[in-house]
Design an enzyme around this catalytic site. Sequence first.
Site, PDB file in Angstrom:
ATOM      1  N   HIS A 264      34.671  29.102  43.098  1.00 15.38           N
ATOM      2  CA  HIS A 264      33.752  30.097  43.651  1.00 15.38           C
ATOM      3  C   HIS A 264      34.532  31.154  44.442  1.00 15.38           C
ATOM      4  O   HIS A 264      34.397  32.355  44.213  1.00 15.38           O
ATOM      5  CB  HIS A 264      32.740  29.385  44.560  1.00 15.38           C
ATOM      6  CG  HIS A 264      31.733  30.297  45.179  1.00 15.38           C
ATOM      7  ND1 HIS A 264      30.455  30.427  44.693  1.00 15.38           N
ATOM      8  CD2 HIS A 264      31.820  31.145  46.235  1.00 15.38           C
ATOM      9  CE1 HIS A 264      29.802  31.322  45.422  1.00 15.38           C
ATOM     10  NE2 HIS A 264      30.608  31.766  46.369  1.00 15.38           N
ATOM     11  N   GLU A 265      35.364  30.680  45.349  1.00 11.93           N
ATOM     12  CA  GLU A 265      36.107  31.628  46.184  1.00 11.93           C
ATOM     13  C   GLU A 265      37.127  32.406  45.352  1.00 11.93           C
ATOM     14  O   GLU A 265      37.446  33.555  45.665  1.00 11.93           O
ATOM     15  CB  GLU A 265      36.768  30.914  47.368  1.00 11.93           C
ATOM     16  CG  GLU A 265      35.776  30.215  48.316  1.00 11.93           C
ATOM     17  CD  GLU A 265      34.613  31.095  48.789  1.00 11.93           C
ATOM     18  OE1 GLU A 265      34.777  32.323  48.872  1.00 11.93           O
ATOM     19  OE2 GLU A 265      33.525  30.534  49.059  1.00 11.93           O
ATOM     20  N   HIS A 268      35.464  35.527  44.179  1.00  9.82           N
ATOM     21  CA  HIS A 268      35.472  36.600  45.189  1.00  9.82           C
ATOM     22  C   HIS A 268      36.869  37.203  45.291  1.00  9.82           C
ATOM     23  O   HIS A 268      37.035  38.415  45.392  1.00  9.82           O
ATOM     24  CB  HIS A 268      35.081  36.041  46.562  1.00  9.82           C
ATOM     25  CG  HIS A 268      33.614  35.712  46.683  1.00  9.82           C
ATOM     26  ND1 HIS A 268      32.625  36.620  46.449  1.00  9.82           N
ATOM     27  CD2 HIS A 268      32.987  34.554  47.041  1.00  9.82           C
ATOM     28  CE1 HIS A 268      31.433  36.050  46.654  1.00  9.82           C
ATOM     29  NE2 HIS A 268      31.632  34.796  47.008  1.00  9.82           N
ATOM     30  N   GLU A 294      28.840  38.242  44.452  1.00 11.14           N
ATOM     31  CA  GLU A 294      28.412  36.860  44.233  1.00 11.14           C
ATOM     32  C   GLU A 294      28.265  36.564  42.738  1.00 11.14           C
ATOM     33  O   GLU A 294      28.480  35.434  42.305  1.00 11.14           O
ATOM     34  CB  GLU A 294      27.098  36.615  44.978  1.00 11.14           C
ATOM     35  CG  GLU A 294      26.783  35.160  45.229  1.00 11.14           C
ATOM     36  CD  GLU A 294      27.803  34.437  46.106  1.00 11.14           C
ATOM     37  OE1 GLU A 294      28.621  35.098  46.790  1.00 11.14           O
ATOM     38  OE2 GLU A 294      27.788  33.200  46.086  1.00 11.14           O
TER      39      GLU A 294
HETATM   40 ZN    ZN Z   1      30.148  33.455  47.555  1.00  6.17          ZN
END
Ligand code: ZN
Length: 495
Positions: A264-265, A268, A294
Amino acid sequence: MSAVETAVSPLERLRTLLAEVADLQHAESIADWDSRVSMPPAGAQARAELSGTLSRLAHEKFTADELGGLLDELRDLDTDSVDAALVRVTRRLYERAARIPGELAGEMAEANGLAVAAWDEAKARCDFSIFLPHLERQVELKLRYIDCFPPEEGSFYDVLLEDYEEGMTTDEVTRVFARLKEVLVPLVQRKRDANGEVVLQGPFPVAAQEQAGLLVLQGFGYDPLSWRLDETPHPFAAKPGAGDIRLTTHTNEDDLTSLFSTMHEFGHGVYEFDIDHAYARTPLGGGASSAIHESQSRMWEYLVGRSAGFWRWFYPKLQPLFPEQLGSLDEMSFLRTVSAVRPGLIRGDADEVTYGLHIILRFELEQELLSGTVAPAELPELWNGRMMEYLGVAVPDDAHGVLQDMHWSIGLFGYFPTYQLGNVISVQIWERAESELGDLEQQFERGEFSPLREWLREQIYRHGSRYPPRELLRRVTGSDLDPEPYLKYLQTKFA
Ligand code: ZN
């Protein structure tokens, strides 16, 4: 000497001022990263003061008359150019920031530092009362913030959404969420009634999880010269400057969710990393919006990270790290386990189907909290009631309930909806990527993630905030925000 001074064009002067503002913001980002990764707890008070000062200085510099004057001088640039985009984006931020007195900006930054420390302690001790006065203070500050904007026709909450999602309205979010609720609540209900699934049996030693996380990142294209990965209770990604990407993850011995937090990170981080370096130290040097951001973290975490192709590539690398725990589990059973719909307490650990309901709950509570229909002290009870209503789960304590997220401690109201909008957008973008790149799963199975990453870089990442989120989405997918592809995807996968 004066000849040199007069030779500086308004655009160059603007860029110089913006670079100074960006540097102050980057300093604040490093201070914040440090406070969450390595600062001893007793540093919280001093760090809050430091953040308050940096934030106030950046704010004062950004809202100074000189900058406003330069923006006026630069009003007539060719609308298609990058410079025009820089002026447009800067003007929008300037006009919003100029409404906020420097004192309020400083007060908010300082309150954040103190509230985070209190939230941390409240969560560790399962004691909402430690956090309550800070939450009350955050609500009060947020209302003062909203009051800085003229009352619009829509909801007061529009002011907050606009900070993270340009052009988004409370009405539109409410409409999209109502459609999601219509499908998700019964889908969760059906899934909750199903049983007989395999659950992973730990413990999964932390060191091996860290190794696994790095293997995933290396596969995706992690470069140790530019990236680092640390451990924090609440995972996040930071970019204190171009070429400096800092991810954190959270490791828990009971499961392997750290892997998905890391992916997830990464989403980003890779977005920020791939932004055109010519935009560095300007307001164009970040992502287009929170929801677009996101959409990328969720894409790497779910659409890539829960795909069969990914696991055909990665499971043979993961299994040897946990021979006892995974030795007798084949890759497809493993994938079913980590993709299972399991209504739970924690948003960050939620599966694809229940996740949206965690967000809808927060979206509703935030509006009630800020409109005054709910007092901060009443939150835990309301939270627990609605968790039962939407997800059918009983909240055992506030650490696993209302205290689980740090967002409200740093005054992030209006931010949660962008997570779910990101999910919706991620599938819209994914459909387009698949139609242009062919079978992505086959590529993942061979450990090839760069075709997808390159396509995303070309279509989205490199542009930074050059295009407003709605325009970017149209450029990439040819359509506006649309929950139907996302719902179709969930229904195909989970029905
Ligand atoms: Zn996030």
